[in-house]
Design a protein around this motif. Structure first.
Motif, PDB file in Angstrom:
ATOM      1  N   THR A  62       0.745   6.874  -5.841  1.00 21.53           N
ATOM      2  CA  THR A  62      -0.305   7.406  -4.967  1.00 21.53           C
ATOM      3  C   THR A  62      -1.659   7.316  -5.659  1.00 21.53           C
ATOM      4  O   THR A  62      -1.774   7.595  -6.854  1.00 21.53           O
ATOM      5  N   ILE A 117       2.405   0.503   2.796  1.00 21.93           N
ATOM      6  CA  ILE A 117       1.164   1.082   2.283  1.00 21.93           C
ATOM      7  C   ILE A 117       0.621   2.045   3.325  1.00 21.93           C
ATOM      8  O   ILE A 117       0.216   1.646   4.413  1.00 21.93           O
ATOM      9  N   GLY A 118       0.672   3.330   2.995  1.00 25.58           N
ATOM     10  CA  GLY A 118       0.268   4.350   3.956  1.00 25.58           C
ATOM     11  C   GLY A 118      -1.000   5.059   3.520  1.00 25.58           C
ATOM     12  O   GLY A 118      -1.243   5.238   2.324  1.00 25.58           O
ATOM     13  N   SER A 119      -1.806   5.454   4.488  1.00 25.69           N
ATOM     14  CA  SER A 119      -3.035   6.181   4.198  1.00 25.69           C
ATOM     15  C   SER A 119      -2.948   7.562   4.834  1.00 25.69           C
ATOM     16  O   SER A 119      -2.760   7.682   6.045  1.00 25.69           O
ATOM     17  N   TYR A 120      -3.055   8.608   4.023  1.00 25.60           N
ATOM     18  CA  TYR A 120      -2.886   9.979   4.507  1.00 25.60           C
ATOM     19  C   TYR A 120      -4.178  10.747   4.281  1.00 25.60           C
ATOM     20  O   TYR A 120      -4.461  11.188   3.172  1.00 25.60           O
ATOM     21  N   ASN A 127      -5.150   9.963   0.583  1.00 23.22           N
ATOM     22  CA  ASN A 127      -4.173   9.560  -0.412  1.00 23.22           C
ATOM     23  C   ASN A 127      -3.536   8.268   0.073  1.00 23.22           C
ATOM     24  O   ASN A 127      -2.981   8.219   1.165  1.00 23.22           O
ATOM     25  N   VAL A 156      -0.603   5.797  -0.401  1.00 23.36           N
ATOM     26  CA  VAL A 156       0.728   5.787  -0.998  1.00 23.36           C
ATOM     27  C   VAL A 156       1.331   4.393  -0.834  1.00 23.36           C
ATOM     28  O   VAL A 156       1.417   3.876   0.283  1.00 23.36           O
ATOM     29  N   ARG A 188       4.667   2.200  -1.355  1.00 24.93           N
ATOM     30  CA  ARG A 188       6.105   2.386  -1.553  1.00 24.93           C
ATOM     31  C   ARG A 188       6.838   1.056  -1.499  1.00 24.93           C
ATOM     32  O   ARG A 188       6.505   0.194  -0.683  1.00 24.93           O
TER      33      ARG A 188
END
Lengths: 240, 240
Positions: free
Chosen positions: B176, B202-205, B216, B218, B220
């Protein structure tokens, strides 16, 4: 008459991977209970097009109201708006009303309203915008589905603006009695009590604390006098 | 090869009414991620026979493994075991092996093994018992469905005894990076990065803290070297 029903759809890999603990479900559950709308089902699916479309269709057909949370931001993994449009066979593109809201917001901040930010103005044809006083980018309502952001402060603001537009029912009243005995000991009399009050929901929620067992007995119903009557019987049954 | 998939079914009015905040989902999500089983969907339904049976059938058919939580105690509102049996067209009654476990437990405690407690020995024919070191009353496995208690300490113990029996996959590695810029500013480059690493998620939080926006990111994947490579590119892109 039975209360209106609702379902929630949470969209987010971050919850299914254990990275984040969802907070929106708990908030929504409490808000709906207060206005007499029965939250009957929650589904959590990943950021996957087929999963989102399938869940929205099933929940929209099965319940009076559906509320979704997550996946309407500007990044590539935000695919909720497009999936909802697909579920309703609606055309989706950047819409003028949503673009105007965002354009004014970014102009005030002196920030470029770039292509990514314009993604947040993608709204299906026929949908009604949901106001977002926190960060402007709107949610939307199409059919019986209300599409909201996943960031808790924004989700809560959107719930607050949609809730007054929903038809409520009899608010659910509840009373709880904590009984410091194991469920196995109280289950028999409790079952008889439940049979005598078929109009109420009587739930037993066991716990273990400092090595001893107990249960919270929750009596729920829309008629306060009936809840009182059942609680009086319950207290007498298990007077310590 | 794709990782094995799992779904979770949480049974409980108390979560849908907002009374309780579920803890088991978050625990299970973290445990499955560590052994490379992808939790793809969670459903929460009320203590309703048709809802439980429908959800179990759908999830059992859709995923490699299903884990349920809640509704296997001794009280009248504990209807999970009977619903699971119905979903599998299996006969259910008090079973000798489960009864023997519980009888010995209550004998040791000098407590009556009454009718209510015997309900906890109702196990479908053909099911395999899941050990419960905390409070003895067993869960069970039938087909690809593992039926566990809702009390968190018991749920966690049952997960611990079932997990080693499941076929795992490549554990999901994740890194992260917190970026203190609004998503709208980083979404363009992030989307290009995601396109260059199609094997990674690829995630955007996004978050909002003290009035300013950030996210953040992340990354994975199951190949550590690829995750490292993407993270190096990401850090360079958004070097502050």
């Amino acid at each position: 008459m039975a209360n209106p029903t609702a379902a929630m759809l949470v969209i987010g890999d971050e919850i299914l991977s254990g990275r984040t603990r969802d907070a929106n479900m708990h908030h929504l559950a409490g808000e709906l209970t207060q206005v007499g709308i029965d939250l009957k089902e929650v589904r959590i699916v990943s950021d996957d097009r087929a999963a989102i479309i399938g869940a929205v269709k099933a929940l929209s057909a099965g319940y009076d109201t559906v509320i979704t949370s997550g996946g309407i931001g500007p990044t590539h993994d935000d695919i909720t708006a497009d999936c909802i449009a697909a579920a309703f066979d609606a055309h989706i593109d950047v819409r003028d009303d949503a673009r105007a809201l965002l354009q004014a917001h970014y102009d005030r901040q002196g920030v470029e309203f770039n292509t990514a930010r314009q993604r947040m103005a993608r709204i299906p044809d026929g949908a009604k915008l949901i106001e977002n006083p926190v960060s402007i980018a709107p949610g939307f309502t199409i059919g019986n589905v209300h599409v909201m952001a996943g960031v808790p402060s924004v989700f809560q603001a959107m719930v607050a603006s949609v809730l007054p537009t929903l038809t409520g029912g009899q608010p659910l009243l509840s009373q709880t009695l904590r009984i410091d005995r194991g469920e196995g000991e109280i289950a028999g009399p409790l079952s008889e009590l439940a049979a005598d009050f078929p109009d109420l929901s009587i739930g037993s929620y066991p716990f273990q604390r400092n090595g001893s067992y107990g249960a919270n007995i929750v009596i729920r119903g829309s008629d306060g006098a009936r809840v009182d009557a059942a609680m009086t019987r319950l207290s007498a049954l298990f007077a310590q």
